[in-house]
Design an enzyme around this catalytic site. Structure first.
Site, PDB file in Angstrom:
ATOM      1  N   HIS A 141       0.852  -1.204   0.000  1.00 42.54           N
ATOM      2  CA  HIS A 141       0.000   0.000   0.000  1.00 42.54           C
ATOM      3  C   HIS A 141       0.882   1.246   0.000  1.00 42.54           C
ATOM      4  O   HIS A 141       1.939   1.270   0.643  1.00 42.54           O
ATOM      5  CB  HIS A 141      -0.921  -0.009   1.226  1.00 42.54           C
ATOM      6  CG  HIS A 141      -2.005   1.023   1.121  1.00 42.54           C
ATOM      7  ND1 HIS A 141      -1.779   2.333   1.432  1.00 42.54           N
ATOM      8  CD2 HIS A 141      -3.286   0.942   0.698  1.00 42.54           C
ATOM      9  CE1 HIS A 141      -2.904   3.025   1.218  1.00 42.54           C
ATOM     10  NE2 HIS A 141      -3.827   2.201   0.770  1.00 42.54           N
ATOM     11  N   GLU A 181      -3.635   2.052  -7.420  1.00 42.06           N
ATOM     12  CA  GLU A 181      -4.087   3.168  -6.593  1.00 42.06           C
ATOM     13  C   GLU A 181      -3.154   4.354  -6.785  1.00 42.06           C
ATOM     14  O   GLU A 181      -2.088   4.411  -6.139  1.00 42.06           O
ATOM     15  CB  GLU A 181      -4.068   2.762  -5.117  1.00 42.06           C
ATOM     16  CG  GLU A 181      -4.919   1.562  -4.797  1.00 42.06           C
ATOM     17  CD  GLU A 181      -5.304   1.547  -3.322  1.00 42.06           C
ATOM     18  OE1 GLU A 181      -6.506   1.620  -3.056  1.00 42.06           O
ATOM     19  OE2 GLU A 181      -4.417   1.510  -2.463  1.00 42.06           O
TER      20      GLU A 181
HETATM   21  C1  PEP Z   1      -6.879   3.190   0.096  1.00 42.19           C
HETATM   22  O1  PEP Z   1      -6.303   3.580   1.089  1.00 42.19           O
HETATM   23  O2  PEP Z   1      -6.602   2.058  -0.357  1.00 42.19           O
HETATM   24  C2  PEP Z   1      -7.862   4.063  -0.549  1.00 42.19           C
HETATM   25  C3  PEP Z   1      -8.213   3.801  -1.760  1.00 42.19           C
HETATM   26  O3  PEP Z   1      -8.317   5.142   0.180  1.00 42.19           O
HETATM   27  P1  PEP Z   1      -9.513   6.174  -0.203  1.00 42.19           P
HETATM   28  O4  PEP Z   1     -10.652   5.334  -0.765  1.00 42.19           O
HETATM   29  O5  PEP Z   1      -9.858   6.840   1.060  1.00 42.19           O
HETATM   30  O6  PEP Z   1      -8.965   7.084  -1.254  1.00 42.19           O
END
Ligand code: PEP
Length: 228
Positions: A83, A152
């Site tokens: 992450h 992400e």
């Molecule tokens: C995450 O931390 O994996 C994430 C996607 O956070 P958020 O949905 O708050 O952007």
């Protein structure tokens, strides 16, 4: 199969998580794979639960960490690795992340493996983004049968500003060139954009942070995924 995952980060206590899981079970998942990643103090023996992090060892002198022995106690077979908050805030190197991946792969864990570029890389364009993401897959078996990739973008996490449909589509198309495994999108997924995101080509599901903290919202997200 659609995959809808909740990352609580450092939110919720054990009793809050217990209530959340009870509430979550009131709906049928109907073929949607649901995963919930609570903090380490709130792990439960429950097939939706996974660990947000784990050290690549059975046990040992690793103060502050949990390892395989602690996960086995709860029969947990799912872990989140790489992450961006661990890469950037806790300074985990790619080498260490790959070590975790390989350890938990050996244990046959389902691995939610996160990749994502910071804003300065995105500003340079897609080619730079792809190079950056490739480096985050170094040392990782990209066809591991229990691998789920979560794309992400760092600039979209917790900012309330998701990547655009075009950015997600183009990036997932590139990631698809390096793996046949499911690819999730994560970064400010909310009730008002989840349907649009789930309909993008090569998006197999979502990893949700802040919006997942409200179980009613997360249940609605699962309901939307069921309809797609
Ligand atoms: C995450 O931390 O994996 C994430 C996607 O956070 P958020 O949905 O708050 O952007």
């Amino acid at each position: 199969m659609r995959i809808i995952a909740a990352n609580f980060k450092m939110h919720k206590t054990r009793s809050e998580t217990k209530k959340y899981l009870e509430e979550l079970k009131k709906i049928k998942f109907n073929g949607v794979k649901v995963a919930v990643f609570p903090p380490a103090t709130a792990l439960f023996e429950d097939k939706v639960v996974g660990a947000q992090n784990a050290y690549p060892a059975i046990n040992g002198a690793y103060t502050g960490e949990i390892g395989l022995e602690q996960l086995n106690e709860f029969n947990i077979k799912r872990v989140l690795i790489g992450h961006s908050e661990r890469r950037h805030i806790l300074n985990e190197s790619q080498e260490f992340i790959a070590k975790k991946f390989n350890f938990y792969k050996e244990q046959n864990f389902e691995i939610f493996y996160c990749i994502g570029e910071p804003l300065e890389i995105r500003k340079k364009g897609l080619e730079s983004v792809v190079e950056y993401l490739k480096a985050q897959l170094e040392g990782i078996d990209r066809e591991y049968e229990n691998l789920i990739i979560a794309y992400e973008p760092v600039w979209a996490i917790g900012t309330g500003v998701s990547a655009s449909v075009e950015e997600i589509r183009d990036t997932h198309r590139e990631i698809r060139k390096f793996t046949k495994r499911p690819i999730l999108y994560g970064g400010s997924v909310k009730l008002n954009n989840i349907e649009e995101i789930l309909n993008i080509e090569n998006v197999d599901g979502v990893l949700v942070g802040s919006a997942s903290l409200d179980v009613e919202v997360f249940k609605k997200m699962i309901e939307i995924a069921k309809e797609i």
